[in-house]
Every structure is written in C-alpha cells, then in structure tokens.
Write a protein that holds these residues in place. Sequence first.
Motif, PDB file in Angstrom:
ATOM      1  N   GLY A   1       0.779  -1.235   0.000  1.00 38.30           N
ATOM      2  CA  GLY A   1       0.000   0.000   0.000  1.00 38.30           C
ATOM      3  C   GLY A   1       0.803   1.273   0.000  1.00 38.30           C
ATOM      4  N   LEU A   2       2.053   1.216   0.454  1.00 40.37           N
ATOM      5  CA  LEU A   2       2.881   2.410   0.561  1.00 40.37           C
ATOM      6  C   LEU A   2       4.341   1.980   0.441  1.00 40.37           C
ATOM      7  CD1 LEU A   2       2.768   5.497   1.176  1.00 40.37           C
ATOM      8  CD2 LEU A   2       3.041   4.899   3.590  1.00 40.37           C
ATOM      9  N   TYR A   3       5.097   2.702  -0.377  1.00 40.09           N
ATOM     10  CA  TYR A   3       6.482   2.321  -0.661  1.00 40.09           C
ATOM     11  C   TYR A   3       7.422   3.497  -0.436  1.00 40.09           C
ATOM     12  CZ  TYR A   3       4.021  -1.538  -2.828  1.00 40.09           C
ATOM     13  OH  TYR A   3       3.194  -2.602  -3.034  1.00 40.09           O
ATOM     14  N   ARG A   4       8.692   3.169  -0.252  1.00 41.66           N
ATOM     15  CA  ARG A   4       9.730   4.187  -0.154  1.00 41.66           C
ATOM     16  C   ARG A   4      10.699   3.981  -1.309  1.00 41.66           C
ATOM     17  NH1 ARG A   4       9.983   7.548   3.840  1.00 41.66           N
ATOM     18  NH2 ARG A   4      12.140   8.030   3.253  1.00 41.66           N
ATOM     19  N   LEU A   5      10.916   5.022  -2.066  1.00 37.34           N
ATOM     20  CA  LEU A   5      11.777   4.921  -3.241  1.00 37.34           C
ATOM     21  C   LEU A   5      13.247   5.082  -2.903  1.00 37.34           C
ATOM     22  CD1 LEU A   5       9.621   6.826  -5.882  1.00 37.34           C
ATOM     23  CD2 LEU A   5       9.610   4.398  -5.254  1.00 37.34           C
ATOM     24  N   ASP A   6      13.556   5.287  -1.615  1.00 36.87           N
ATOM     25  CA  ASP A   6      14.957   5.348  -1.193  1.00 36.87           C
ATOM     26  C   ASP A   6      15.380   4.082  -0.453  1.00 36.87           C
ATOM     27  OD1 ASP A   6      13.376   5.842   1.018  1.00 36.87           O
ATOM     28  OD2 ASP A   6      14.673   7.396   1.851  1.00 36.87           O
TER      29      ASP A   6
END
Length: 285
Positions: A45-50
Amino acid sequence: MNYRHAFHAGNHADVLKHVALLAICDALTAKPAPVFVLDSHAGRGLYRLDDDAARRTGEAAGGIGRLIELGRQCPPLERYLRAVQACRMAHGSHAYPGSPWLLAHALREQDRIAACELQAEEAAALRQTFAGDHRVAVHARDGYAALKALLPPRIGDTRFGRGLVLIDPPYEAQLEEFDHALAALRSALERWPQATYALWYPIKRRRSLQPFLRRATNLPARSTFVAELMVHPDDSPLRMNGSGMLLLNPPWRLDIALKTTLPALVAALGEPGASWRLDWLKAAA
C-alpha cells in the motif's frame, strides 16, 4: 511466490495503472451513491523509493521520477501528480503510493475498500498503513479467491450497486496468469455484473497477448477496451516494453480521459519508438 512490488514501485507500469485508477475513481465518485472497491493484489500500500529494493532497480527514475522533474509541464497528469504529492506530504519526500493508498485518497467517507494481499509481511504492512481508516478492510488471503467470497459486496445493511475490482497480479508465470485472471473476471462478472473491472497486464512479446485479448472479448461485460503505454519499441523479447489495462464496463468518458493522458505519458516516459494504444474490443450496445 517471490514477487515484491517494492522493486518496481513508481515505474512506468505503475504510472499507467495509477493514472487509470484515479480516473476511474473520479468517475465513480461523481455520483453520490456509495462505491465499493476490491483490490485483489494490493501489496503493502505504501512504498519508499529510497529503500534498498527501489534503489537496486532504479525503475522509479524512469517513471514517477521523470514526471516529478517535468512538474507543471504535464497538465493532463496533474491529477496523478497531486495525489503523489499528497502522499509525500503525509509520509515523506521519498514515499510512493500503492493502489490501496490511492484508493483511500480518492474515495469518500461513504465508500469502502477491500484490500487483499497473500504475502504475510506485505499484508502486515498494509494493515499498519490503514490501521486508523475504517473504510479499508485488509484481507490476508488470495485475491482471486476473495473475488468469489466478497462479491457481490454487502457490508452491514449497505448493498453496493457501483464499484471497481482492480486485479494487478505479479505475472510470474505470464501465460498461466492470463488464464487465472480471465477465469476470475468471468466468475466475478456473474456475481457483480454492473461493476467496473480493471486488469493490469505486462507487454513483452506482443503475439503472446493476442489469444488473451481475443478471449477477453468473450467475457460477459457490456463493453471492453484496452489502454496501453509502450515506453520502448514494440520489438524486444528481453524486457517489458510497456503495459496495458483491460477495462470492462468502464465509466462513461473514461476512454476520453485516457486518450488525453496517454500521449503525455509517451512524451514524458518513452524513448524513440514509444507509443500508446486505446482500442475498444467490445462497444456498448
């Protein structure tokens, strides 16, 4: 199943899928009646691109990263970019919204979302993301089986006449996944025939799609079209050259909305030889 969407979050395929998803939500919420949405392969549902997974592939740089750089130069994509910005304001500058987050962002107090995720770690993250949102029910189960169990939707005394089923499987075994998806769509249409259905699919070898699309025309939907974004020339068997959305019972004028955005996506994300396609497989009678 070994697939983890974190490796691909924010890439060109996500951009197409999420632009289409928001357009569908806007069409459904234009009327006051409550809406039910089932997301069969919801991910976390929610991601971090770092994080390590996203940095390892770098795919987001050629998707949402490129659109962020263009900013206000892409008016047809402002709706999508505003949603991504809202996610980043809430969760940090490297956040990227998955489809459940975008659904929760776009839908209203009276609407409901069933987000299904089979992988235990991803389902736990999904529950954490929506712990305070009573509109979102997280189901740690197989998404295809959930279509049989949860459709037609009824929550308490509310029967939902309108809504969306989003199917976004991993395609680890591509041709077999088409079989599973089409069977699930046929069964779901029998249970909830008035809903909109959206199936995302990858485009690698074009000829392998033809039997799938021919079979899709035989599904018991009132109308069907495909919207495709090719960011590479349609001639390489070694990579995913693009992706598409199969849309059944699409809302009125959804095709017009996507015809506006698809050329902008090609211009922003495509290399020489990139293209887009929007074709009706079955027009409403």
